[in-house]
Write a protein that holds these residues in place. Structure first.
Motif, PDB file in Angstrom:
ATOM      1  N   ALA A 174       0.830  -1.208   0.000  1.00 20.65           N
ATOM      2  CA  ALA A 174       0.000   0.000   0.000  1.00 20.65           C
ATOM      3  C   ALA A 174       0.861   1.252   0.000  1.00 20.65           C
ATOM      4  CB  ALA A 174      -0.932  -0.011   1.207  1.00 20.65           C
ATOM      5  N   ALA A 175       1.969   1.222   0.738  1.00 22.87           N
ATOM      6  CA  ALA A 175       2.875   2.370   0.764  1.00 22.87           C
ATOM      7  C   ALA A 175       3.485   2.614  -0.612  1.00 22.87           C
ATOM      8  CB  ALA A 175       3.970   2.148   1.805  1.00 22.87           C
ATOM      9  N   VAL A 176       3.795   1.548  -1.353  1.00 20.17           N
ATOM     10  CA  VAL A 176       4.314   1.694  -2.716  1.00 20.17           C
ATOM     11  C   VAL A 176       3.250   2.333  -3.611  1.00 20.17           C
ATOM     12  CG1 VAL A 176       5.063   0.439  -4.780  1.00 20.17           C
ATOM     13  CG2 VAL A 176       5.968  -0.192  -2.527  1.00 20.17           C
ATOM     14  N   LEU A 177       2.015   1.885  -3.489  1.00 13.78           N
ATOM     15  CA  LEU A 177       0.935   2.444  -4.305  1.00 13.78           C
ATOM     16  C   LEU A 177       0.862   3.962  -4.163  1.00 13.78           C
ATOM     17  CD1 LEU A 177      -1.849   2.092  -5.927  1.00 13.78           C
ATOM     18  CD2 LEU A 177      -2.878   2.248  -3.662  1.00 13.78           C
ATOM     19  N   LEU A 178       0.997   4.442  -2.934  1.00 14.14           N
ATOM     20  CA  LEU A 178       0.835   5.875  -2.687  1.00 14.14           C
ATOM     21  C   LEU A 178       1.927   6.711  -3.334  1.00 14.14           C
ATOM     22  CD1 LEU A 178      -0.370   5.933   1.033  1.00 14.14           C
ATOM     23  CD2 LEU A 178      -1.742   5.994  -1.057  1.00 14.14           C
ATOM     24  N   THR A 179       2.994   6.071  -3.784  1.00 10.84           N
ATOM     25  CA  THR A 179       4.074   6.796  -4.471  1.00 10.84           C
ATOM     26  C   THR A 179       4.025   6.584  -5.978  1.00 10.84           C
ATOM     27  OG1 THR A 179       5.672   4.960  -4.279  1.00 10.84           O
ATOM     28  CG2 THR A 179       5.540   6.511  -2.434  1.00 10.84           C
ATOM     29  N   ALA A 180       2.883   6.135  -6.499  1.00  9.63           N
ATOM     30  CA  ALA A 180       2.789   5.760  -7.918  1.00  9.63           C
ATOM     31  C   ALA A 180       2.993   6.936  -8.859  1.00  9.63           C
ATOM     32  CB  ALA A 180       1.435   5.108  -8.196  1.00  9.63           C
ATOM     33  N   GLY A 181       2.706   8.148  -8.410  1.00  9.24           N
ATOM     34  CA  GLY A 181       2.861   9.303  -9.276  1.00  9.24           C
ATOM     35  C   GLY A 181       1.708   9.505 -10.233  1.00  9.24           C
ATOM     36  N   VAL A 182       0.560   8.871  -9.960  1.00 13.37           N
ATOM     37  CA  VAL A 182      -0.652   9.064 -10.755  1.00 13.37           C
ATOM     38  C   VAL A 182      -1.780   9.442  -9.788  1.00 13.37           C
ATOM     39  CG1 VAL A 182       0.052   7.403 -12.515  1.00 13.37           C
ATOM     40  CG2 VAL A 182      -1.344   6.626 -10.589  1.00 13.37           C
ATOM     41  N   PRO A 183      -2.868  10.037 -10.294  1.00 17.12           N
ATOM     42  CA  PRO A 183      -3.988  10.358  -9.403  1.00 17.12           C
ATOM     43  C   PRO A 183      -4.548   9.097  -8.740  1.00 17.12           C
ATOM     44  CG  PRO A 183      -4.208  11.518 -11.479  1.00 17.12           C
ATOM     45  CD  PRO A 183      -3.087  10.539 -11.661  1.00 17.12           C
TER      46      PRO A 183
END
Length: 319
Positions: A174-183
């Protein structure tokens, strides 16, 4: 008009099944693929359940791929609320369909980059597959319109007092998802628990002669909105994950605020908590050098329940 290209990453699951039924029947969506991850049950059970739902729904030949069988760090921890088979132990037949011969990350990579329009990703499960995709193939973000994930909570959790199951199952992912750089839109427990289909509608769905519609009714009846209610209300069922797909079709049905969000990764009582900063201004900690950088996420805080229930029913009753 071609629908919104979407890919669902799921751990089917009763409410993931409700989401799939909606996605394959809504004319405004183009479901390009489904990827499976361990969560509500083991990953092989998730693949089986996903194929069964697509078959019962009369879906076209949508590619389905097997993904991660455990979180990045933690062991797999299935959710007993979904029954032994993950689908409410409804005794559904085994599917005749088969998954594709590539893994979930490969399928995600292929379908995202092959889409002629940017894809909306809808994870309704622990985010292991999505984290592996983003770390292995970061170039996919150029063709991702938005990620609308079912997970997290502003207030109360369900896996723990503060952590929602999907995030708790794999907090690092989940922490990786939040850094995806997309909305990103977070469709969390704060709205997840509110959208309930009334018992009269559930009863009508269960009485249908059309397999997909009838399955929607059986699934809703398995997940009562509020256990312990009066007998006449027992069949009322929560839409759960399906609400996140409704939010892709009808984003005006939810009220969101762009807020800083981070995931608690430390061992202990708060592990897996989504910490949503609703303060009007930064506090003392943020004024110091080395303050943590938080992702900005569109967090769903309100939902038009009647609007989403009507949308869901009108869609799944389409044959």
């Amino acid at each position: 008009m071609v629908g919104i290209p979407v890919i669902i990453d799921c751990d089917t699951g009763v409410d993931d099944a409700l989401a799939l039924l909606f996605a394959v029947r809504h004319p405004g969506l183009d479901l390009r693929a489904v990827t499976c991850v361990a969560g509500n049950t083991d990953v092989d059970g998730v693949v089986r359940n996903t194929l069964t739902v697509l078959e019962q729904a009369g879906a076209p030949d949508i590619p389905v791929a097997r993904g991660a069988e455990r979180p990045l760090i933690e062991p797999a921890r299935p959710a007993p609320v979904h029954g032994v088979d993950g689908m409410g132990d409804l005794g559904l037949p085994l599917p005749g369909r088969r998954p594709v011969d590539v893994d979930a990350v490969t399928l995600l990579h292929r379908e995202i980059l092959a889409s002629p329009r940017p894809v909306t990703l809808i994870p309704t499960a622990p985010l292991t597959n999505i984290a592996l995709l983003l770390r292995t193939h970061p170039e996919v973000t150029r063709n991702i319109e938005r990620i609308v994930f079912m997970g997290g909570a502003v207030a109360t959790g369900n896996a723990t007092p503060v952590a929602e199951f999907n995030v708790w199952h794999d907090p690092e992912a989940a922490a990786v998802l939040l850094t995806a750089g997309v909305p990103i839109t977070m469709y969390g427990l704060d709205v997840f628990t509110q959208v309930v289909v009334p018992s009269a509608d559930v009863h009508r769905l269960r009485a249908s002669s059309e397999p997909g519609t009838r399955l929607a009714g059986e699934l809703l009846a398995h997940r009562p909105a509020h256990p312990g209610e009066a007998p006449e209300a027992e069949e009322a069922g929560g839409l759960g994950d399906a609400g996140a797909v409704c939010a892709v079709v009808d984003p005006a049905g939810i009220g969101t605020r762009l807020l800083p969000v981070e995931v608690s990764l430390a061992p202990g009582a708060t592990r897996g908590q989504t910490i949503v900063d609703r303060r009007p201004r930064p506090g003392e900690a943020e004024h110091h050098e080395g303050a943590r950088e938080q992702a900005l996420v569109d967090v769903a805080l309100d939902v038009d329940v009647e609007r989403f229930v009507k949308l869901y029913l009108a869609t799944v009753e389409r044959s």
